[in-house]
Write a protein that holds these residues in place. Sequence first.
Motif, PDB file in Angstrom:
ATOM      1  N   ASP B  94      -0.077   7.671  -3.187  1.00 30.81           N
ATOM      2  CA  ASP B  94       0.016   7.787  -4.658  1.00 30.81           C
ATOM      3  C   ASP B  94      -0.680   9.058  -5.137  1.00 30.81           C
ATOM      4  N   ARG B  95      -1.859   9.321  -4.557  1.00 33.60           N
ATOM      5  CA  ARG B  95      -2.593  10.538  -4.943  1.00 33.60           C
ATOM      6  C   ARG B  95      -1.775  11.780  -4.593  1.00 33.60           C
ATOM      7  N   MET B  96      -1.057  11.698  -3.482  1.00 30.37           N
ATOM      8  CA  MET B  96      -0.215  12.846  -3.090  1.00 30.37           C
ATOM      9  C   MET B  96       0.959  13.009  -4.050  1.00 30.37           C
ATOM     10  N   HIS B  97       1.527  11.887  -4.473  1.00 27.74           N
ATOM     11  CA  HIS B  97       2.616  11.977  -5.457  1.00 27.74           C
ATOM     12  C   HIS B  97       2.128  12.615  -6.745  1.00 27.74           C
ATOM     13  N   ALA B  98       0.842  12.334  -7.070  1.00 26.77           N
ATOM     14  CA  ALA B  98       0.250  12.927  -8.279  1.00 26.77           C
ATOM     15  C   ALA B  98      -0.166  14.371  -8.039  1.00 26.77           C
ATOM     16  N   LYS B  99       0.197  14.898  -6.865  1.00 26.16           N
ATOM     17  CA  LYS B  99      -0.083  16.289  -6.445  1.00 26.16           C
ATOM     18  C   LYS B  99      -1.587  16.581  -6.362  1.00 26.16           C
ATOM     19  N   ASP B 100      -2.406  15.537  -6.092  1.00 25.53           N
ATOM     20  CA  ASP B 100      -3.826  15.790  -5.810  1.00 25.53           C
ATOM     21  C   ASP B 100      -3.948  16.606  -4.533  1.00 25.53           C
ATOM     22  N   ALA B 101      -3.031  16.330  -3.622  1.00 22.01           N
ATOM     23  CA  ALA B 101      -3.010  17.058  -2.354  1.00 22.01           C
ATOM     24  C   ALA B 101      -1.597  17.005  -1.818  1.00 22.01           C
ATOM     25  N   LEU B 102      -1.280  18.004  -0.973  1.00 21.57           N
ATOM     26  CA  LEU B 102       0.066  18.035  -0.403  1.00 21.57           C
ATOM     27  C   LEU B 102       0.085  17.442   1.003  1.00 21.57           C
ATOM     28  N   LEU B 103      -1.158  17.255   1.563  1.00 23.79           N
ATOM     29  CA  LEU B 103      -1.268  16.745   2.930  1.00 23.79           C
ATOM     30  C   LEU B 103      -2.351  15.680   2.981  1.00 23.79           C
ATOM     31  N   ALA B 104      -2.224  14.744   3.903  1.00 25.96           N
ATOM     32  CA  ALA B 104      -3.292  13.756   4.124  1.00 25.96           C
ATOM     33  C   ALA B 104      -3.340  13.426   5.606  1.00 25.96           C
ATOM     34  N   VAL B 105      -4.567  13.300   6.112  1.00 25.05           N
ATOM     35  CA  VAL B 105      -4.748  12.935   7.525  1.00 25.05           C
ATOM     36  C   VAL B 105      -5.566  11.650   7.565  1.00 25.05           C
ATOM     37  N   ILE B 106      -5.088  10.671   8.336  1.00 23.75           N
ATOM     38  CA  ILE B 106      -5.849   9.424   8.501  1.00 23.75           C
ATOM     39  C   ILE B 106      -6.309   9.336   9.961  1.00 23.75           C
ATOM     40  N   ILE B 107      -7.616   9.317  10.116  1.00 29.06           N
ATOM     41  CA  ILE B 107      -8.182   9.213  11.473  1.00 29.06           C
ATOM     42  C   ILE B 107      -8.349   7.721  11.778  1.00 29.06           C
ATOM     43  N   PRO B 108      -7.752   7.241  12.860  1.00 30.22           N
ATOM     44  CA  PRO B 108      -7.788   5.801  13.137  1.00 30.22           C
ATOM     45  C   PRO B 108      -9.198   5.305  13.494  1.00 30.22           C
ATOM     46  N   PRO B 109      -9.496   3.992  13.346  1.00 32.21           N
ATOM     47  CA  PRO B 109     -10.849   3.457  13.574  1.00 32.21           C
ATOM     48  C   PRO B 109     -11.349   3.652  15.006  1.00 32.21           C
ATOM     49  N   ASP B 110     -10.438   3.667  15.967  1.00 35.82           N
ATOM     50  CA  ASP B 110     -10.892   3.752  17.369  1.00 35.82           C
ATOM     51  C   ASP B 110     -10.815   5.180  17.902  1.00 35.82           C
ATOM     52  N   PHE B 111     -10.792   6.144  17.001  1.00 41.79           N
ATOM     53  CA  PHE B 111     -10.593   7.537  17.412  1.00 41.79           C
ATOM     54  C   PHE B 111     -11.657   7.996  18.422  1.00 41.79           C
ATOM     55  N   SER B 112     -12.975   7.778  18.072  1.00 43.81           N
ATOM     56  CA  SER B 112     -14.053   8.268  18.948  1.00 43.81           C
ATOM     57  C   SER B 112     -14.015   7.577  20.302  1.00 43.81           C
ATOM     58  N   SER B 113     -13.844   6.269  20.253  1.00 40.87           N
ATOM     59  CA  SER B 113     -13.888   5.529  21.516  1.00 40.87           C
ATOM     60  C   SER B 113     -12.709   5.926  22.411  1.00 40.87           C
ATOM     61  N   LYS B 114     -11.568   6.168  21.785  1.00 38.36           N
ATOM     62  CA  LYS B 114     -10.401   6.536  22.588  1.00 38.36           C
ATOM     63  C   LYS B 114     -10.535   7.959  23.129  1.00 38.36           C
ATOM     64  N   ILE B 115     -11.109   8.840  22.296  1.00 36.08           N
ATOM     65  CA  ILE B 115     -11.331  10.229  22.764  1.00 36.08           C
ATOM     66  C   ILE B 115     -12.297  10.189  23.944  1.00 36.08           C
ATOM     67  N   ASP B 116     -13.346   9.363  23.773  1.00 32.51           N
ATOM     68  CA  ASP B 116     -14.364   9.234  24.811  1.00 32.51           C
ATOM     69  C   ASP B 116     -13.727   8.714  26.104  1.00 32.51           C
TER      70      ASP B 116
END
Lengths: 251, 426
Positions: B94-116
């Motif tokens: 919704d924020r993107m539709h309102a042109k607050d930003a043109l891009l969004a990145v969502i980092i998943p909850p297990d990102f660190s553990s999976k990278i590790d």
Amino acid sequence: MNPLAVDIENLGFSYPGQSGVSFSHFNLKIAVAERFGLFGPNGAGKTTLMYLMTGLLSLREGSIRILGNDTKRQNKSVNRLFGFIPQDFSFYEELSPVENLEFFGAWSGLHRKEIRKRTTELLEILGLTEVRNKQVRKFSGGMKRRLNLAIGVIHRPRILFLDEPTVGVDVQTRVAIINYLKELNKNGTTLVYTSHQLSEAEDLCEKIALLDEGKIIAHDDLTKLLAEHRQEGLEGLFLNLTGKNYRDYHV
Amino acid sequence: MYKLWSTIIKDVRILTRDKVGLILMFGMPVILVIVITNIQNSTFELVNKNKTPLLICNRDTGEAGRQFIQAIDKIGMFRLQSVPKDQSEKNITDRMHAKDALLAVIIPPDFSSKIDAKAKKVAGKALNTFGLEGDKPGTAGDSMEPITLYYHPILQQTFRSSVQGAIYSALQLVESRQILKTLYFSINEKQLPDTLENDMLNNRLTINEIPISLDGSRKVPNASQHNVPAWTVFAMFFVVLSLSGSIVREKLNGSFIRLKTLPTNYILVLLSKQITYLAVTMAQAAVIFAIGVWLFPSMGLPALNLPLDSSGLFFVSLLCGWCAVSYAICIGVFAQTQEQANGFGAVSIVILAAIGGLMVPGFAMPGSFRTIMKISPLHWCLEAYYGLFLEGGKLKDILMNIIPLFIIAILIQLITLWGLKIKKLI
């Protein structure tokens, strides 16, 4: 012996696709300094003949001589000898009368000095001096007709072809134009005139030819023709010879 | 000569009294050049100077998530705006539709553990390859939830590709760091020192970008250098609207009948129009270049740098103008009505501009189009101008662009002559 103003011999012409009027073995002679009228119903071939005489259309066979010059052979040089006043306004509406005369004068082969002199003369004669520097698009129909005429005579042509020169103008302009044409004729200019204004034609023309479907159905002095057909005016003569049916079925 | 002079004067008078025609020939191209250069310049700055707003939602609680954000920030392309981790994906879009930003990145909850886990797996494999005892390769990293990248549909494919590349490189950095740390710890049984980590990961070789040029000036081309020549060519060819219309108008109104009965050849009308409108195209080029040089800087746009070979610039402009005028006259001779002339003229110029590489660069076109583009006079005009404006060439350097342009102009003139003959205008 003076050559004829216009000498048409065995003229053959037809439009592509067989549409419109055609001429075959057509002959016509117009003497120098004559006031000649060419009449006929719509589609009779008056304008086509006018276009053939002025070189706007090319003949298929036969010849047309203008003051002894074959229009086919002499090409553009013969165009100096005549002036043409088309039915449509043939000038640039964005320009003033002076600017139009300047341009068409140059194209008629005149030099700058001569153009200036003739421009002043013609604008004075035709009552356009006051508006000499105004854009033509704002002019009345009568003023435009007068300018149309002025452009056609700027180079003092020896023959003047006039296709409906007074159509759509008031009486004053018509009288002025006709009087000016008579004046030109007095000075030796041959007039070849066509119009549907038959009363005006009676006033102007000494000799007439009546055309119908590319053929001459009558050709003589106007007075002789009226007497011969026992008619009082050109309109009666016209209806007597061409009938009362509509004739503009050629598309 | 006096006939020609009178005809030129007549044409100039008619031209200067046609206010709409003048606006079409001068006003519209100027507006077009300013608008297109502004747009392209802002695209250029969007990538190079202005940062693209990017929403980042870090649902990861570990170190890798924070390092990933730092790596993205360090790229310099994005203005990061943090979003609370519990923010729903709908709120973000919704924020993107309102042109607050043109891009969004969502980092998943297990990102660190999976990278590790992935780092341990890779490090283990590496140690085993060296003949050392490492952790047994696990499967933890195989089912890692992907990073989600939302983008606004207004972003073009090329920009999206560069964003994706940038984010991959940030991810690569985080993964490499973690693998390095794990490897170091497995070998030395102590943490990787920060200085060594910095030396190994941050001291990259730089890339030295140098634009090639024929004069060796190495000036970096800007949006003005690209756009002004391209849209000047377009403007020159757009005289087709005024010129072909003027020829058709003259053919249709009574003046043409009169001209044909006068002792002068109609070709003089066309010669006069060529001279008059050639002057118009030269004036168009001069006005547009002047705007590029003097007005653009005051509008915050990069100034246009004129080529050093001014005679070359004059000659190329003259040839482009002549080709444009020839094309317009050709259309005017063949068209029966003003609608035909204007419609065909405008559409054909847009098509010739498109296939000529004015809208999409030639190198980005499919192979078949690269052959077709050679029939477009606008292509050769543009190439000749680019040779002068972008490559710093001289007239001799762009002869291979000028010769085809000259040949095309001559061909158009011959077609016009043939048209005049078959239509019995001469």
